[in-house]
Design a protein around this motif. Structure first.
Motif, PDB file in Angstrom:
ATOM      1  N   GLY A  64       0.779  -1.231   0.000  1.00  0.00           N
ATOM      2  CA  GLY A  64       0.000   0.000   0.000  1.00  0.00           C
ATOM      3  C   GLY A  64       0.810   1.280   0.000  1.00  0.00           C
ATOM      4  O   GLY A  64       0.374   2.276   0.565  1.00  0.00           O
ATOM      5  N   THR A 108       1.205   3.449  -2.223  1.00  0.00           N
ATOM      6  CA  THR A 108       0.506   4.560  -2.881  1.00  0.00           C
ATOM      7  C   THR A 108      -0.968   4.604  -2.492  1.00  0.00           C
ATOM      8  O   THR A 108      -1.754   5.297  -3.134  1.00  0.00           O
ATOM      9  N   SER A 109      -1.338   3.900  -1.448  1.00  0.00           N
ATOM     10  CA  SER A 109      -2.732   3.821  -1.016  1.00  0.00           C
ATOM     11  C   SER A 109      -2.874   4.385   0.389  1.00  0.00           C
ATOM     12  O   SER A 109      -1.897   4.510   1.127  1.00  0.00           O
ATOM     13  N   ARG A 110      -4.092   4.707   0.766  1.00  0.00           N
ATOM     14  CA  ARG A 110      -4.341   5.136   2.143  1.00  0.00           C
ATOM     15  C   ARG A 110      -4.326   3.950   3.096  1.00  0.00           C
ATOM     16  O   ARG A 110      -4.078   4.112   4.283  1.00  0.00           O
TER      17      ARG A 110
END
Length: 93
Positions: A81, A83-85
Motif C-alpha cells: 500500500g 501509494t494507497s491510504r
C-alpha cells in the motif's frame, strides 16, 4: 511556537492490533492539521501533516508508527500500500 506532542494510544493497545508476524494495518490521512495515531473501529488510523508527494507522507507514517511501538524508524517498513491510504506495515520487534 513549538508543535504540540503527538497523540498516541497506549503501546499495549497498539501491539494488540498486530498479527503474530508483527504486521499492522493502518489507514492514513495525509495533509492533516495535526499528527495523531488513534484506534477506531479496531483499526489503527494515522493522521500526518505531510503531503503525499515524494513519499513524505509514508516516511511520516513510519516515524509515527515506530514512535507508537517504541522502536527505531528503521525497524518499520511498508509491506503493502505504498501509494494507497490503506497500508500494511511490518514492525521488527
Amino acid at each position: 511556537m513549538a508543535r504540540p506532542k503527538v497523540d498516541l494510544p497506549p503501546r499495549d493497545a497498539v501491539r494488540a492490533l498486530c498479527d503474530p508476524q508483527g504486521r499492522v494495518a493502518v489507514r492514513v490521512t495525509p495533509g492533516a492539521r495535526q499528527q495523531a495515531l488513534e484506534i477506531a473501529d479496531g483499526q489503527l488510523r494515522a493522521k500526518v501533516r505531510a503531503k503525499p508527494t515524494d513519499g513524505a507522507a509514508n516516511d511520516a507514517v513510519l516515524a509515527l508508527v515506530a514512535q507508537a511501538f517504541g522502536v527505531a524508524t528503521s525497524r518499520c517498513q511498508i509491506l503493502r500500500g505504498a501509494t494507497s491510504r490503506e497500508k500494511l506495515i511490518g514492525v521488527d520487534f
